[in-house]
Design a protein around this motif. Structure first.
Motif, mmCIF file in Angstrom:
data_model
loop_
_atom_site.group_PDB
_atom_site.id
_atom_site.type_symbol
_atom_site.label_atom_id
_atom_site.label_comp_id
_atom_site.label_asym_id
_atom_site.label_seq_id
_atom_site.Cartn_x
_atom_site.Cartn_y
_atom_site.Cartn_z
ATOM 1 N N TRP A 1 26.405 44.439 54.366
ATOM 2 C CA TRP A 1 27.746 43.903 54.142
ATOM 3 C C TRP A 1 28.201 43.096 55.348
ATOM 4 N N ARG B 1 33.113 39.968 57.635
ATOM 5 C CA ARG B 1 34.236 39.156 57.170
ATOM 6 C C ARG B 1 35.248 38.932 58.285
ATOM 7 N N VAL C 1 42.775 36.433 44.734
ATOM 8 C CA VAL C 1 41.448 36.521 44.107
ATOM 9 C C VAL C 1 40.345 36.338 45.137
ATOM 10 N N TRP C 2 40.567 35.413 46.059
ATOM 11 C CA TRP C 2 39.577 35.189 47.127
ATOM 12 C C TRP C 2 39.392 36.435 47.966
ATOM 13 N N ILE D 1 39.987 39.535 47.059
ATOM 14 C CA ILE D 1 39.344 40.569 46.239
ATOM 15 C C ILE D 1 37.835 40.329 46.158
ATOM 16 N N ILE D 2 37.438 39.066 45.980
ATOM 17 C CA ILE D 2 36.009 38.745 45.929
ATOM 18 C C ILE D 2 35.332 39.083 47.249
ATOM 19 N N LEU D 3 35.998 38.769 48.355
ATOM 20 C CA LEU D 3 35.429 39.095 49.666
ATOM 21 C C LEU D 3 35.308 40.601 49.867
ATOM 22 N N LEU E 1 34.801 42.860 47.469
ATOM 23 C CA LEU E 1 33.880 43.495 46.534
ATOM 24 C C LEU E 1 32.449 42.979 46.640
ATOM 25 N N THR E 2 32.205 41.933 47.406
ATOM 26 C CA THR E 2 30.862 41.370 47.537
ATOM 27 C C THR E 2 30.373 41.534 48.971
ATOM 28 N N ARG F 1 24.576 35.911 52.172
ATOM 29 C CA ARG F 1 23.644 35.478 51.140
ATOM 30 C C ARG F 1 22.400 34.820 51.725
#
Length: 208
Positions: free
Chosen positions: A34, A37, A101-102, A104-106, A108-109, A113
């Motif tokens: 993970w 961030r 939304v951004w 939340i995506i950060l 949960l992911t 990559r």
């Protein structure tokens, strides 16, 4: 007192776990690590800090007997007079929803990559290792260049597919493609990826 010779300890295997043997197949699949961030967290924290400090300073000034700041009076008037279907209200709501939304995506992911997780060996289930995509592409490119007939090779490593483009200088292109596919399959297995990607090979003859 007679001296006795202590039995010699059995030989110990000091080599690391072999991820390319059967232990790799029996090992547990590892997941991508993970991301911390740091940049999104710093941006959100900075925005919240600036807004909180500005509001706190203005509230303290009002409590001290001074008038409220012009920006707060203007903001209160705008929120009180504008309707819900106003274009600025809709724009602000859309921006706030997009930021939410951004975030939340950060949350949960995992991110990161560019890293490919490798398979954990059966005897070391807590061992975690990842391989950089560019590094994996370099290893596969070196293997492709060892195939007779390949003059140049370009490898692109993705999550689900590995695309290989090769220029054939001599030999039959179909034979070169078969040999190249076999070599890349073997080299991909040596990388011990947790999710081995499918290899797609394309060749083209080059005589210049």
């Amino acid at each position: 007192m007679p001296l006795t010779k202590e039995p010699e300890p059995p030989d110990r295997d000091v080599s690391g776990p072999d991820l390319t043997s059967g232990a790799r197949d029996a090992g547990r699949r590892s997941h991508r690590p993970w991301s911390a961030r740091r940049i999104p967290a710093a941006l959100v924290a900075s925005a919240i800090l600036v807004a909180a400090v500005a509001a706190l300073v203005d509230v303290i000034a009002v409590r001290a007997g001074r008038p409220a700041a012009a920006w707060r009076r203007h903001l209160a008037d705008e929120l009180a007079t504008r309707t819900v279907d106003d274009v600025w209200m809709l724009t602000g709501a859309a921006v706030a929803a997009a930021v939410g939304v951004w975030l939340i995506i950060l949350a949960l992911t995992p991110g990161l990559r560019h890293w490919l997780p490798q398979r954990s060996p059966a005897d070391c289930p807590r061992l975690r290792a990842c391989l950089d995509r560019d590094g994996a592409a370099g290893v596969l490119r070196d293997a492709a260049m060892r195939v007779p007939g390949v003059g140049a090779a370009r490898i692109r490593v993705g999550r689900h597919r590995i695309k290989a483009h090769a220029d054939v200088r001599f030999r039959d292109p179909r034979q070169v493609k078969d040999d190249l596919t076999t070599v890349l399959d073997e080299e991909r297995d040596r990388l011990a990826l947790a999710r081995p990607a499918r290899i797609v090979v394309r060749v083209r003859p080059r005589t210049d």
